[in-house]
Design a protein around this motif. Structure first.
Motif, short mmCIF file in Angstrom:
data_model
loop_
_atom_site.label_atom_id
_atom_site.label_comp_id
_atom_site.label_asym_id
_atom_site.label_seq_id
_atom_site.Cartn_x
_atom_site.Cartn_y
_atom_site.Cartn_z
N ARG A 61 0.85 -1.19 0.00
CA ARG A 61 0.00 0.00 0.00
C ARG A 61 0.89 1.24 0.00
O ARG A 61 2.04 1.17 0.38
CB ARG A 61 -0.90 0.00 1.24
CG ARG A 61 -1.89 -1.15 1.22
CD ARG A 61 -2.52 -1.38 2.57
NE ARG A 61 -1.48 -1.97 3.43
CZ ARG A 61 -1.36 -1.76 4.72
NH1 ARG A 61 -2.20 -0.96 5.34
NH2 ARG A 61 -0.41 -2.32 5.42
N TRP A 62 0.34 2.36 -0.41
CA TRP A 62 1.12 3.59 -0.45
C TRP A 62 0.98 4.30 0.89
O TRP A 62 0.34 5.34 1.01
CB TRP A 62 0.68 4.47 -1.61
CG TRP A 62 1.67 5.53 -1.95
CD1 TRP A 62 1.46 6.87 -1.94
CD2 TRP A 62 3.03 5.35 -2.35
NE1 TRP A 62 2.61 7.54 -2.29
CE2 TRP A 62 3.60 6.62 -2.55
CE3 TRP A 62 3.84 4.23 -2.53
CZ2 TRP A 62 4.91 6.82 -2.94
CZ3 TRP A 62 5.15 4.41 -2.91
CH2 TRP A 62 5.68 5.69 -3.12
N ASN A 63 1.59 3.70 1.91
CA ASN A 63 1.60 4.26 3.26
C ASN A 63 3.05 4.21 3.76
O ASN A 63 3.97 3.93 2.99
CB ASN A 63 0.64 3.50 4.18
CG ASN A 63 1.05 2.06 4.40
OD1 ASN A 63 2.08 1.59 3.92
ND2 ASN A 63 0.24 1.33 5.13
#
Length: 170
Positions: A61-63
């Motif tokens: 995920r883009w975290n």
């Protein structure tokens, strides 16, 4: 046989340099690509007693976890050309990177474990001064560079969240 210890040492030095000068230096600027570290990760840790739910699940995920994993993948891929010339060094580097990622992830999913096993990293997030204790996996370079600051933490209490510099998050 010097390659493996050299790889571990250089990984730890890189961890220290990147954390101090990139993630905290550039990362404090809200418009920086590295801003997620200071403006997301540190804020979440301060609000949740070191816990960062962004480390749950796979890093796809883009975290915070995903961005960290992507950076580590770039470092891994960048070392592939060196495998034939200095395989021990690359092996040491890869072991250091794996230890970093595993220990960093676990510390933000299990703050009690971090307090006991990685007190330097726990203190980096939870002590009054987050501008110290840059290393995560091992505090080697913090000791070499004089940036290992120890704060007393009893097993019954958590350090007070009094880092005023994080108040700029809004």
């Amino acid at each position: 046989m010097l390659g493996i210890p050299l790889g571990l040492l250089i990984e730890n030095a890189g961890e220290w340099l990147i954390h101090r000068y990139v993630l905290h230096g550039q990362g404090k600027r809200p418009d920086s690509i590295w801003a997620y570290h200071w403006h997301e990760h540190h804020r979440v840790c301060q609000e949740n007693g070191m816990l960062d739910h962004g480390y749950q699940g796979w890093p796809l995920r883009w975290n915070t976890q995903g961005k960290e994993a992507l950076f580590l993948l770039v470092v891994v891929l960048g070392h592939i050309p060196l495998l034939m010339c200095v395989p021990g060094y690359v092996a040491g580097m890869y072991v250091g990177l794996a230890c970093y990622y595993i220990r960093h992830r676990k510390s933000h999913l299990d703050p009690d474990w971090a307090r006991r096993k990685l007190p330097w990293h726990y203190q980096h997030h939870m002590a009054q001064n987050s501008e110290a204790n840059w290393c995560v996996a091992w505090p080697w370079f913090d000791r070499v560079m004089g940036s290992r600051h120890e704060y007393p933490i009893s097993s019954e209490e958590q350090l007070p969240i009094i880092n005023k510099s994080l108040s700029m998050h809004g």
